[in-house]
Scaffold this motif. Structure first.
Motif, PDB file in Angstrom:
ATOM      1  N   MET A 116      27.448  76.939 -28.042  1.00  0.00           N
ATOM      2  CA  MET A 116      26.757  77.988 -27.282  1.00  0.00           C
ATOM      3  C   MET A 116      25.254  77.832 -27.472  1.00  0.00           C
ATOM      4  O   MET A 116      24.769  77.748 -28.591  1.00  0.00           O
ATOM      5  N   THR A 117      24.512  77.797 -26.380  1.00  0.00           N
ATOM      6  CA  THR A 117      23.069  77.604 -26.450  1.00  0.00           C
ATOM      7  C   THR A 117      22.377  78.904 -26.825  1.00  0.00           C
ATOM      8  O   THR A 117      22.939  80.007 -26.712  1.00  0.00           O
ATOM      9  N   GLY A 118      21.124  78.767 -27.285  1.00  0.00           N
ATOM     10  CA  GLY A 118      20.349  79.950 -27.640  1.00  0.00           C
ATOM     11  C   GLY A 118      20.143  80.859 -26.445  1.00  0.00           C
ATOM     12  O   GLY A 118      20.168  82.093 -26.572  1.00  0.00           O
ATOM     13  N   ALA A 119      19.944  80.269 -25.258  1.00  0.00           N
ATOM     14  CA  ALA A 119      19.741  81.075 -24.056  1.00  0.00           C
ATOM     15  C   ALA A 119      20.973  81.913 -23.744  1.00  0.00           C
ATOM     16  O   ALA A 119      20.873  83.079 -23.354  1.00  0.00           O
ATOM     17  N   ALA A 120      22.157  81.312 -23.940  1.00  0.00           N
ATOM     18  CA  ALA A 120      23.396  82.049 -23.679  1.00  0.00           C
ATOM     19  C   ALA A 120      23.559  83.214 -24.652  1.00  0.00           C
ATOM     20  O   ALA A 120      24.028  84.290 -24.283  1.00  0.00           O
ATOM     21  N   VAL A 121      23.157  82.986 -25.904  1.00  0.00           N
ATOM     22  CA  VAL A 121      23.244  84.049 -26.907  1.00  0.00           C
ATOM     23  C   VAL A 121      22.340  85.210 -26.517  1.00  0.00           C
ATOM     24  O   VAL A 121      22.745  86.388 -26.572  1.00  0.00           O
ATOM     25  N   TYR A 122      21.102  84.898 -26.108  1.00  0.00           N
ATOM     26  CA  TYR A 122      20.176  85.952 -25.691  1.00  0.00           C
ATOM     27  C   TYR A 122      20.720  86.715 -24.485  1.00  0.00           C
ATOM     28  O   TYR A 122      20.602  87.950 -24.408  1.00  0.00           O
ATOM     29  N   LEU A 123      21.296  85.991 -23.531  1.00  0.00           N
ATOM     30  CA  LEU A 123      21.845  86.632 -22.341  1.00  0.00           C
ATOM     31  C   LEU A 123      22.985  87.573 -22.700  1.00  0.00           C
ATOM     32  O   LEU A 123      23.029  88.721 -22.236  1.00  0.00           O
ATOM     33  N   LEU A 124      23.892  87.111 -23.559  1.00  0.00           N
ATOM     34  CA  LEU A 124      25.019  87.937 -23.965  1.00  0.00           C
ATOM     35  C   LEU A 124      24.562  89.177 -24.725  1.00  0.00           C
ATOM     36  O   LEU A 124      25.051  90.282 -24.494  1.00  0.00           O
ATOM     37  N   LEU A 125      23.611  88.993 -25.640  1.00  0.00           N
ATOM     38  CA  LEU A 125      23.100  90.123 -26.396  1.00  0.00           C
ATOM     39  C   LEU A 125      22.393  91.128 -25.490  1.00  0.00           C
ATOM     40  O   LEU A 125      22.530  92.347 -25.660  1.00  0.00           O
ATOM     41  N   GLY A 126      21.633  90.617 -24.535  1.00  0.00           N
ATOM     42  CA  GLY A 126      20.920  91.508 -23.614  1.00  0.00           C
ATOM     43  C   GLY A 126      21.870  92.312 -22.751  1.00  0.00           C
ATOM     44  O   GLY A 126      21.707  93.533 -22.595  1.00  0.00           O
ATOM     45  N   LEU A 127      22.882  91.651 -22.201  1.00  0.00           N
ATOM     46  CA  LEU A 127      23.855  92.355 -21.370  1.00  0.00           C
ATOM     47  C   LEU A 127      24.672  93.342 -22.197  1.00  0.00           C
ATOM     48  O   LEU A 127      24.989  94.443 -21.736  1.00  0.00           O
ATOM     49  N   SER A 128      25.001  92.948 -23.414  1.00  0.00           N
ATOM     50  CA  SER A 128      25.778  93.838 -24.287  1.00  0.00           C
ATOM     51  C   SER A 128      24.969  95.066 -24.673  1.00  0.00           C
ATOM     52  O   SER A 128      25.484  96.183 -24.717  1.00  0.00           O
TER      53      SER A 128
END
Length: 438
Positions: free
Chosen positions: A1-13
């Motif tokens: 999982m890329t850092g960008a994907a982690v940020y996106l998931l955290l932001g949406l969550s």
């Protein structure tokens, strides 16, 4: 999982966590339920498969994350409770009668009941069964917001204007909230007893040492340090002779976090229970100037941090569930979880509140419906995850994978069952009592 994907998931969550309380306020669906479900879906996403979510691989990390989450929760609970506890007033002690009953009777009976189930049904060794009972003993009303008290009532607002939170006379929410604030620390002696038994060499002669130090000494130290810290910081914030040190006048709410860390650190340094110190500190800080608007500011900061930490824990818990956390769950674990939530806690709670019960018209009195509600809504949550992580990081625990699966399943069952029933049950009780809480 890329850092960008982690940020996106955290932001949406996080966006979901912000919106959910408003959307689910009037329906039988709690934000924790949705967050766990979202976590489960994220866990099924292929890129997540490269990250290990086995708690046995991250015992220290799980311990510290859940520990801090519980600490923040305890600070928020202590600042929110309206009912005073004056150690010199017998009437004040009586108004806390349901809480003392839940702590002195319900919690030990719950530990005993779960331990017997763990030994008799699950076939665990006595020490491991005791550990399971102690781990599942603490309650956590944060995961069912309808059964906890609201934010502090202060003089700058009309408590009956533009408020959805219950008022001071709500014995149900007060009892459940105060119980959770105290039993998160009072479960520690039983966890230590289980660890001492697992370490071996513990004899009948050591029982006196356990009672004197782990039960009496560490509890007294934790409470004393918490009260002293809260008193000192309260004097500084509200009554300091220096304008620069009177933080309440400047509206700097981070004092709540400073108090949390200072109380916990000081108590742990002298050997006391830090959880009790944080709760005692918060209550003493609130008592320093109960009606000041600064209380709401401090509670607001803690509440936001609590939401973030709970969001993180619930999301990871949901992800871990679809990534093998429940692989070791069997009928024994299901039986223990369901028995605790549906039988052991409700019976133990109702018995404690009903035997020699105070009349409902007197201080600390509950009617039959209120006793049933308090007995039923013993929500299991982050505290149970912390205690298991703490125990397994300090001692080798047999059947650890099964324990993790069983405890996680119990938390999920509690989140679902109590989350679904809390809104309609409390709405009916509020309507019957005529509180007008919506």
């Amino acid at each position: 999982m890329t850092g960008a994907a982690v940020y996106l998931l955290l932001g949406l969550s996080l966006l979901l966590a912000i919106v959910l309380p408003q959307v689910t306020r009037r329906i039988a669906l709690s934000p924790p339920m949705v967050l766990v479900a979202v976590g489960m879906l994220i866990g099924l996403w292929p890129p997540v498969g490269f990250v290990s979510l086995d708690p046995q691989d991250h015992r220290e990390l799980v311990t510290h994350v859940t520990e801090f989450t519980v600490l923040v929760s305890l600070m928020g609970v202590g600042l929110a409770i309206e009912r005073t506890l004056d150690l010199r007033s017998w009437r004040s002690w009586r108004t806390w009668s349901p809480v003392w009953r839940l702590l002195a009777v319900t919690m030990p009976l719950t530990i005993l009941g779960v331990a017997v189930l763990g030994w008799w049904v699950a076939g665990l060794a006595p020490a491991v069964a005791l550990l399971l009972g102690a781990v599942l003993a603490p309650t956590d009303p944060v995961l069912a917001s309808d059964v906890q008290v609201g934010e502090p009532i202060t003089e700058d607002i009309d408590e009956r204007e533009d408020r959805d939170e219950p008022t001071e006379d709500d014995d149900i929410r007060f009892s459940l909230t105060a119980e959770a604030g105290l039993n998160d620390g009072l479960a520690f002696p039983f966890v230590h007893l289980a660890l001492l038994l697992l370490a071996g060499g513990f004899t009948v002669l050591d029982v006196g040492t356990w009672i004197g130090w782990y039960v009496v000494g560490k509890i007294a130290l934790g409470v004393a340090v918490g009260i002293a810290t809260g008193w000192l910081l309260g004097r500084q914030a509200f009554h300091s002779r220096s304008d620069k040190l009177r933080l309440a006048d400047h509206g700097e709410p981070l004092l709540a976090l400073a108090a949390l860390l200072a109380a916990y650190g000081a108590a742990e340094l002298v050997g006391g229970y830090g959880f009790l110190a944080v709760f005692a500190c918060a209550m003493r800080l609130r008592a320093s100037e109960r009606g000041h608007s600064y209380q709401r500011a401090m509670h607001g900061v803690v509440e936001r941090l609590e939401q973030l930490m709970t969001l993180m824990v619930l999301l990871v818990l949901g992800m871990a569930m679809t990534r093998g956390l429940l692989d070791h769950l069997d009928w024994r674990g299901v039986a223990v979880a369901l028995a605790l939530v549906l039988v052991v806690r409700p019976l133990a709670g109702y018995a404690a509140l009903s035997v020699l019960a105070r009349d409902e018209d007197r201080d600390g009195g509950l009617d039959r419906g209120e006793r049933m509600a308090v007995a039923f809504f013993g929500v299991r949550g982050v505290g149970s995850l912390f205690y298991l992580a703490y125990a397994t990081s300090h001692e080798h625990v047999p059947d650890e994978p099964w324990l993790w699966s069983t405890v996680a399943f119990t938390v999920i069952v509690s989140v679902l069952l109590h989350g679904v029933t809390a809104t309609p049950a409390m709405a009916r009780l509020d309507e019957r009592r005529g509180t007008g809480v919506s």
